[in-house]
Write a protein that holds these residues in place. Structure first.
Motif, PDB file in Angstrom:
ATOM      1  N   UNK A  19      49.014  17.188  33.818  1.00 10.36           N
ATOM      2  CA  UNK A  19      49.708  17.987  32.791  1.00 10.36           C
ATOM      3  C   UNK A  19      49.425  19.477  32.975  1.00 10.36           C
ATOM      4  N   UNK A  23      54.673  22.995  33.696  1.00 10.53           N
ATOM      5  CA  UNK A  23      55.040  23.951  32.654  1.00 10.53           C
ATOM      6  C   UNK A  23      55.481  23.191  31.407  1.00 10.53           C
ATOM      7  N   UNK A  24      55.985  23.904  30.428  1.00  9.71           N
ATOM      8  CA  UNK A  24      56.290  23.257  29.159  1.00  9.71           C
ATOM      9  C   UNK A  24      57.456  22.293  29.256  1.00  9.71           C
ATOM     10  N   UNK A 189      57.139  34.558  35.589  1.00  9.36           N
ATOM     11  CA  UNK A 189      56.881  34.925  34.191  1.00  9.36           C
ATOM     12  C   UNK A 189      57.668  36.162  33.776  1.00  9.36           C
TER      13      UNK A 189
ATOM     14  N   UNK B  34      37.454  21.649  31.263  1.00  4.48           N
ATOM     15  CA  UNK B  34      38.172  21.202  30.059  1.00  4.48           C
ATOM     16  C   UNK B  34      39.485  20.507  30.442  1.00  4.48           C
ATOM     17  N   UNK B  35      40.193  21.051  31.422  1.00  7.49           N
ATOM     18  CA  UNK B  35      41.448  20.421  31.872  1.00  7.49           C
ATOM     19  C   UNK B  35      41.230  18.966  32.291  1.00  7.49           C
ATOM     20  N   UNK B  38      40.314  16.708  29.243  1.00  3.47           N
ATOM     21  CA  UNK B  38      41.492  16.395  28.415  1.00  3.47           C
ATOM     22  C   UNK B  38      42.423  15.432  29.150  1.00  3.47           C
ATOM     23  N   UNK B  39      42.533  15.583  30.460  1.00  5.70           N
ATOM     24  CA  UNK B  39      43.347  14.648  31.252  1.00  5.70           C
ATOM     25  C   UNK B  39      42.830  13.221  31.069  1.00  5.70           C
ATOM     26  N   UNK B 168      51.459  33.963  29.030  1.00  9.66           N
ATOM     27  CA  UNK B 168      52.574  33.778  29.973  1.00  9.66           C
ATOM     28  C   UNK B 168      53.297  32.460  29.746  1.00  9.66           C
ATOM     29  N   UNK B 169      54.508  32.403  30.280  1.00  3.07           N
ATOM     30  CA  UNK B 169      55.297  31.165  30.208  1.00  3.07           C
ATOM     31  C   UNK B 169      54.503  29.986  30.770  1.00  3.07           C
ATOM     32  N   UNK B 170      53.760  30.224  31.855  1.00  7.53           N
ATOM     33  CA  UNK B 170      53.061  29.115  32.499  1.00  7.53           C
ATOM     34  C   UNK B 170      51.709  28.805  31.849  1.00  7.53           C
ATOM     35  N   UNK B 172      51.878  27.728  28.819  1.00  9.91           N
ATOM     36  CA  UNK B 172      52.330  26.667  27.910  1.00  9.91           C
ATOM     37  C   UNK B 172      52.403  25.370  28.701  1.00  9.91           C
ATOM     38  N   UNK B 173      51.788  24.314  28.211  1.00  4.23           N
ATOM     39  CA  UNK B 173      51.797  23.061  28.958  1.00  4.23           C
ATOM     40  C   UNK B 173      52.837  22.102  28.367  1.00  4.23           C
ATOM     41  N   UNK B 174      52.993  20.916  28.972  1.00  4.58           N
ATOM     42  CA  UNK B 174      54.051  20.019  28.506  1.00  4.58           C
ATOM     43  C   UNK B 174      53.909  19.611  27.028  1.00  4.58           C
ATOM     44  N   UNK B 176      53.825  21.699  24.794  1.00  9.15           N
ATOM     45  CA  UNK B 176      54.538  22.802  24.125  1.00  9.15           C
ATOM     46  C   UNK B 176      53.596  23.803  23.453  1.00  9.15           C
ATOM     47  N   UNK B 179      47.989  26.042  26.697  1.00  8.26           N
ATOM     48  CA  UNK B 179      46.853  25.239  27.143  1.00  8.26           C
ATOM     49  C   UNK B 179      45.587  26.014  26.766  1.00  8.26           C
ATOM     50  N   UNK B 185      39.773  31.441  30.901  1.00 13.74           N
ATOM     51  CA  UNK B 185      40.050  32.403  31.978  1.00 13.74           C
ATOM     52  C   UNK B 185      40.089  33.820  31.419  1.00 13.74           C
ATOM     53  N   UNK B 214      53.228  32.030  23.048  1.00 13.09           N
ATOM     54  CA  UNK B 214      53.905  32.673  24.177  1.00 13.09           C
ATOM     55  C   UNK B 214      54.427  34.042  23.737  1.00 13.09           C
TER      56      UNK B 214
END
Lengths: 261, 261
Positions: A19, A23-24, A189, B34-35, B38-39, B168-170, B172-174, B176, B179, B185, B214
């Motif tokens: 995940x 992206x979203x 972006x 953390x990624x 959560x996965x 940034x747009x990226x 945002x994770x799936x 919505x 993240x 970071x 976002x």
């Protein structure tokens, strides 16, 4: 060129798209596509004894100068994809490497070609490729390697979109360089979210010119351009630091009937 | 508290740490830790039928409010780690989830505790936890769940370091949402590179207060603080948007004899 590199060894491995690599919309990001391709090529190199340490012991490092990326379908969250990589061919100065990314049914999702050079660690200049660094790939020695398409030369206009990005500590990867897949996060972006939600990537041409460094603030610029096809659009991108051109990119997109919710 | 959650199901999976999940020292980043935790918890939830869609069909979503992270050793590039996760216990409003990350020899690398709430999708308010959303974990129903340490209340000083970050747009994770591992970071990038190269993470306390969105520009602030131990130092962090506090973090570090080259 059909048979170029036919004798070269193909290495392949599987990767599950997580995940946090998406992206979203649930699609893998372009940065992820390059990250997993490079991971496979590093694994091939390691398996053949061509480790980073071995390459550096010859006073050089590999640097990618161009990518041409064909995308049939972006992999999605939780899909397991197969990445195949081949160090197909080289001439005295340039090496040609190909990647195929496919889904569980073996259907091609993306095909990536790339051009690489070896750079001297002391002079930072491009040097002749040492046969010892390519022989284990069974790379084909040739006079001519394919020329990849050059991105459109970026022309600023009154509608150019521009955004600054600070290069962060965590943009530097264990190779001590800014992970150049991160450039794609900056480049894309800059485009409006509405655009990113209503377009699919079809083709990407990338040319790296100068390396960005930790602490730099890069300026990412983009133009949105029409094409001959009513359902396609092009974007032209530039990454620069001050007046120095770092990377130029052209992307062809398919316009979706509706934005992804 | 030793036996709290002893009846809950443990789910575990392996993960190989890739080069692009590591910083320039070859250590996994805190965001990666953390990624991958959560996965594993999402994989456990999916395996038990507690998919995002199932949770959302009850009009709610899970939101993490606190982490307390003990780090014995950060995993390194190419290491395969095992992540074990357990939805240990819950009371009417809070759920307590634990994660253990260990190396191939079974040695513990990190232990993460966390507090979760369910938020109404319509009102964005915290609502009582529905038993159907926790029963499959065999989570222990209890009156009291452990209180995690509260990060130091951030106090700006004349030596506070501060840096702006555009969401940034990226980011945002799936799901919505931004993240929230990406906060790390930003938080850590504010610290000087020299500091990051000469310190190991020991313990991290995190408290999320308000979600960033976002398009926001967040301000990440940091203070470097002394401790009683000569070889340890603390940092206190704040992420804010305008005057709104989004996240507070305290980190305990071990000072290395020499910086990592």
């Amino acid at each position: 060129m059909a048979s170029l590199g036919a004798t070269a060894s193909i290495y392949s491995e599987d990767h599950r798209i997580t995940y946090y690599e998406c992206d979203r919309t649930g699609r893998a990001t372009l940065a992820t596509l390059i990250d997993i391709a490079i991971l496979a090529s590093e694994d091939q190199s390691d398996a053949l004894g061509l480790t980073t340490e071995f390459v550096q012991s010859h006073g050089v490092g590999w640097v990618v100068t161009q990518y041409a990326i064909d995308i049939t379908r972006m992999p999605r969250q939780d899909e397991t994809v197969t990445i195949a990589v081949r160090g197909s061919a080289y001439n005295p100065y340039f090496a040609f490497r190909e990647f195929w990314i496919s889904d569980a049914a073996g259907k091609q999702l993306a095909y990536i070609t790339s051009i690489w050079v070896t750079m001297s660690q002391s002079t930072r200049k491009i040097v002749k490729i040492l046969p010892a660094l390519v022989a284990p790939y069974h790379s084909e020695q040739t006079k001519r390697i394919p020329r990849l398409p050059r991105p459109i030369s970026f022309e600023p206009t009154t509608t150019t979109i521009s955004k600054p990005y600070q290069v962060r500590f965590f943009d530097i990867d264990p190779n001590r360089h800014v992970n150049n897949a991160h450039y794609f996060d900056w480049l894309l972006d800059t485009l409006p979210a509405d655009f990113l939600l209503q377009h699919d990537l079809l083709h990407v041409d990338v040319r790296y010119e100068n390396e960005v460094q930790y602490g730099h603030t890069v300026e990412a610029k983009a133009n949105i351009l029409a094409t001959d096809q009513p359902d396609q659009v092009k974007t032209s991108h530039l990454i620069q630091v001050g007046d120095e051109k770092c990377c130029e990119v052209t992307i062809l997109w398919r316009t979706l009937a509706e934005p992804i919710q």
